[in-house]
Motif scaffolding. Structure first.
Motif, PDB file in Angstrom:
ATOM      1  N   MET A   1       0.840  -1.157   0.000  1.00 52.81           N
ATOM      2  CA  MET A   1       0.000   0.000   0.000  1.00 52.81           C
ATOM      3  C   MET A   1       0.895   1.234   0.000  1.00 52.81           C
ATOM      4  O   MET A   1       1.858   1.310   0.756  1.00 52.81           O
ATOM      5  N   ALA A   2       0.571   2.181  -0.831  1.00 50.10           N
ATOM      6  CA  ALA A   2       1.354   3.402  -0.943  1.00 50.10           C
ATOM      7  C   ALA A   2       1.035   4.332   0.217  1.00 50.10           C
ATOM      8  O   ALA A   2      -0.078   4.355   0.736  1.00 50.10           O
ATOM      9  N   LEU A   3       2.039   5.108   0.613  1.00 48.28           N
ATOM     10  CA  LEU A   3       1.837   6.080   1.670  1.00 48.28           C
ATOM     11  C   LEU A   3       1.269   7.362   1.085  1.00 48.28           C
ATOM     12  O   LEU A   3       1.583   7.737  -0.044  1.00 48.28           O
ATOM     13  N   SER A   4       0.450   8.029   1.886  1.00 45.25           N
ATOM     14  CA  SER A   4      -0.084   9.303   1.428  1.00 45.25           C
ATOM     15  C   SER A   4       1.025  10.349   1.448  1.00 45.25           C
ATOM     16  O   SER A   4       2.098  10.145   2.034  1.00 45.25           O
ATOM     17  N   GLU A   5       0.764  11.458   0.825  1.00 44.13           N
ATOM     18  CA  GLU A   5       1.762  12.535   0.787  1.00 44.13           C
ATOM     19  C   GLU A   5       2.076  13.021   2.196  1.00 44.13           C
ATOM     20  O   GLU A   5       3.223  13.310   2.525  1.00 44.13           O
ATOM     21  N   ARG A   6       1.071  13.083   3.042  1.00 47.62           N
ATOM     22  CA  ARG A   6       1.265  13.511   4.440  1.00 47.62           C
ATOM     23  C   ARG A   6       2.165  12.524   5.175  1.00 47.62           C
ATOM     24  O   ARG A   6       3.064  12.920   5.912  1.00 47.62           O
ATOM     25  N   GLU A   7       1.922  11.242   5.002  1.00 51.26           N
ATOM     26  CA  GLU A   7       2.745  10.224   5.666  1.00 51.26           C
ATOM     27  C   GLU A   7       4.185  10.277   5.169  1.00 51.26           C
ATOM     28  O   GLU A   7       5.128  10.147   5.958  1.00 51.26           O
ATOM     29  N   GLN A   8       4.361  10.484   3.890  1.00 51.11           N
ATOM     30  CA  GLN A   8       5.709  10.611   3.351  1.00 51.11           C
ATOM     31  C   GLN A   8       6.422  11.820   3.938  1.00 51.11           C
ATOM     32  O   GLN A   8       7.609  11.750   4.276  1.00 51.11           O
ATOM     33  N   GLN A   9       5.704  12.932   4.089  1.00 51.14           N
ATOM     34  CA  GLN A   9       6.296  14.143   4.660  1.00 51.14           C
ATOM     35  C   GLN A   9       6.681  13.914   6.116  1.00 51.14           C
ATOM     36  O   GLN A   9       7.746  14.345   6.565  1.00 51.14           O
ATOM     37  N   VAL A  10       5.826  13.207   6.864  1.00 48.98           N
ATOM     38  CA  VAL A  10       6.136  12.913   8.267  1.00 48.98           C
ATOM     39  C   VAL A  10       7.397  12.054   8.354  1.00 48.98           C
ATOM     40  O   VAL A  10       8.278  12.311   9.182  1.00 48.98           O
ATOM     41  N   LEU A  11       7.513  11.076   7.507  1.00 46.46           N
ATOM     42  CA  LEU A  11       8.708  10.222   7.529  1.00 46.46           C
ATOM     43  C   LEU A  11       9.959  11.013   7.160  1.00 46.46           C
ATOM     44  O   LEU A  11      11.024  10.826   7.759  1.00 46.46           O
ATOM     45  N   ARG A  12       9.854  11.907   6.177  1.00 44.96           N
ATOM     46  CA  ARG A  12      11.014  12.750   5.828  1.00 44.96           C
ATOM     47  C   ARG A  12      11.405  13.643   6.996  1.00 44.96           C
ATOM     48  O   ARG A  12      12.583  13.817   7.294  1.00 44.96           O
ATOM     49  N   ASP A  13      10.393  14.192   7.684  1.00 42.48           N
ATOM     50  CA  ASP A  13      10.679  15.044   8.844  1.00 42.48           C
ATOM     51  C   ASP A  13      11.349  14.252   9.958  1.00 42.48           C
ATOM     52  O   ASP A  13      12.292  14.729  10.603  1.00 42.48           O
ATOM     53  N   LEU A  14      10.863  13.037  10.203  1.00 46.37           N
ATOM     54  CA  LEU A  14      11.477  12.183  11.228  1.00 46.37           C
ATOM     55  C   LEU A  14      12.924  11.845  10.868  1.00 46.37           C
ATOM     56  O   LEU A  14      13.809  11.841  11.733  1.00 46.37           O
ATOM     57  N   GLU A  15      13.162  11.563   9.605  1.00 44.96           N
ATOM     58  CA  GLU A  15      14.516  11.246   9.156  1.00 44.96           C
ATOM     59  C   GLU A  15      15.436  12.448   9.355  1.00 44.96           C
ATOM     60  O   GLU A  15      16.557  12.316   9.858  1.00 44.96           O
ATOM     61  N   ARG A  16      14.975  13.633   8.990  1.00 48.32           N
ATOM     62  CA  ARG A  16      15.773  14.843   9.146  1.00 48.32           C
ATOM     63  C   ARG A  16      16.019  15.136  10.627  1.00 48.32           C
ATOM     64  O   ARG A  16      17.127  15.489  11.035  1.00 48.32           O
ATOM     65  N   GLN A  17      14.984  14.939  11.463  1.00 54.53           N
ATOM     66  CA  GLN A  17      15.128  15.190  12.887  1.00 54.53           C
ATOM     67  C   GLN A  17      16.120  14.216  13.524  1.00 54.53           C
ATOM     68  O   GLN A  17      16.903  14.599  14.393  1.00 54.53           O
ATOM     69  N   LEU A  18      16.110  12.976  13.091  1.00 49.96           N
ATOM     70  CA  LEU A  18      17.067  12.001  13.605  1.00 49.96           C
ATOM     71  C   LEU A  18      18.492  12.427  13.273  1.00 49.96           C
ATOM     72  O   LEU A  18      19.390  12.338  14.112  1.00 49.96           O
ATOM     73  N   HIS A  19      18.701  12.905  12.059  1.00 48.36           N
ATOM     74  CA  HIS A  19      20.032  13.367  11.668  1.00 48.36           C
ATOM     75  C   HIS A  19      20.475  14.555  12.513  1.00 48.36           C
ATOM     76  O   HIS A  19      21.655  14.681  12.843  1.00 48.36           O
ATOM     77  N   GLU A  20      19.541  15.431  12.870  1.00 53.27           N
ATOM     78  CA  GLU A  20      19.889  16.598  13.673  1.00 53.27           C
ATOM     79  C   GLU A  20      20.128  16.233  15.135  1.00 53.27           C
ATOM     80  O   GLU A  20      21.075  16.712  15.752  1.00 53.27           O
ATOM     81  N   ASP A  21      19.270  15.382  15.698  1.00 54.82           N
ATOM     82  CA  ASP A  21      19.342  15.056  17.121  1.00 54.82           C
ATOM     83  C   ASP A  21      20.487  14.111  17.461  1.00 54.82           C
ATOM     84  O   ASP A  21      21.179  14.301  18.460  1.00 54.82           O
ATOM     85  N   ASP A  22      20.663  13.079  16.686  1.00 59.68           N
ATOM     86  CA  ASP A  22      21.684  12.073  16.987  1.00 59.68           C
ATOM     87  C   ASP A  22      22.363  11.631  15.695  1.00 59.68           C
ATOM     88  O   ASP A  22      22.018  10.588  15.129  1.00 59.68           O
ATOM     89  N   PRO A  23      23.339  12.413  15.211  1.00 56.77           N
ATOM     90  CA  PRO A  23      23.980  12.055  13.948  1.00 56.77           C
ATOM     91  C   PRO A  23      24.735  10.725  14.016  1.00 56.77           C
ATOM     92  O   PRO A  23      24.847  10.023  13.021  1.00 56.77           O
ATOM     93  N   GLY A  24      25.226  10.365  15.207  1.00 56.70           N
ATOM     94  CA  GLY A  24      25.931   9.091  15.347  1.00 56.70           C
ATOM     95  C   GLY A  24      25.013   7.902  15.099  1.00 56.70           C
ATOM     96  O   GLY A  24      25.366   6.954  14.391  1.00 56.70           O
ATOM     97  N   LEU A  25      23.829   7.961  15.695  1.00 54.31           N
ATOM     98  CA  LEU A  25      22.858   6.893  15.494  1.00 54.31           C
ATOM     99  C   LEU A  25      22.391   6.854  14.048  1.00 54.31           C
ATOM    100  O   LEU A  25      22.271   5.775  13.456  1.00 54.31           O
ATOM    101  N   ALA A  26      22.147   8.027  13.477  1.00 57.64           N
ATOM    102  CA  ALA A  26      21.694   8.084  12.085  1.00 57.64           C
ATOM    103  C   ALA A  26      22.735   7.489  11.150  1.00 57.64           C
ATOM    104  O   ALA A  26      22.406   6.723  10.237  1.00 57.64           O
TER     105      ALA A  26
END
Length: 121
Positions: A1-26
């Motif tokens: 099942m494809a993700l909606s545009e909103r869900e895709q945006q949320v995942l991109r935001d989470l990915e970006r936030q992970l890179h900012e908060d904990d670059p080592g873990l990312a």
């Protein structure tokens, strides 16, 4: 099942936030994703072919007789078989970081999804 545009945006935001908060873990997660865990079917196929060829050459060397030629043929066949086994056990190279830069995980997934949908039509 494809993700909606909103869900895709949320995942991109989470990915970006992970890179900012904990670059080592990312970076460790990205490294784990790049490390291939499976054997390459192409390597397995070529390796099995080399092992079988090597064994055939060894059998041919034994059937030639008992001389220096037989030993040389046997060593060549054994070398082919060893090369085949090492080829089967090698993992494929991970793509370079430059090839992956600029595209997020979700963008790659949506591209794959679109290609699959195009193929099934």
């Amino acid at each position: 099942m494809a993700l909606s545009e909103r869900e895709q945006q949320v995942l991109r935001d989470l990915e970006r936030q992970l890179h900012e908060d904990d670059p080592g873990l990312a970076s460790s997660i990205e490294q784990a994703g790049r490390t291939p865990g499976r054997l390459s079917p192409r390597h397995v196929g070529y390796g099995v072919a080399l092992v079988l060829t090597g064994l055939a050459v060894v059998i041919g060397g034994v059937s030639v007789g008992h001389g220096i030629v037989s030993m040389v043929i046997g060593v060549v066949g054994f070398s082919l078989a060893v090369w085949g086994v090492t080829l089967v056990l090698t993992r494929p190279q991970a793509p370079s970081a430059g090839a992956r830069r600029g595209r997020g995980f979700m963008e790659r997934q949506s591209e794959r999804w679109e290609r699959r949908r195009e193929d099934n039509r």
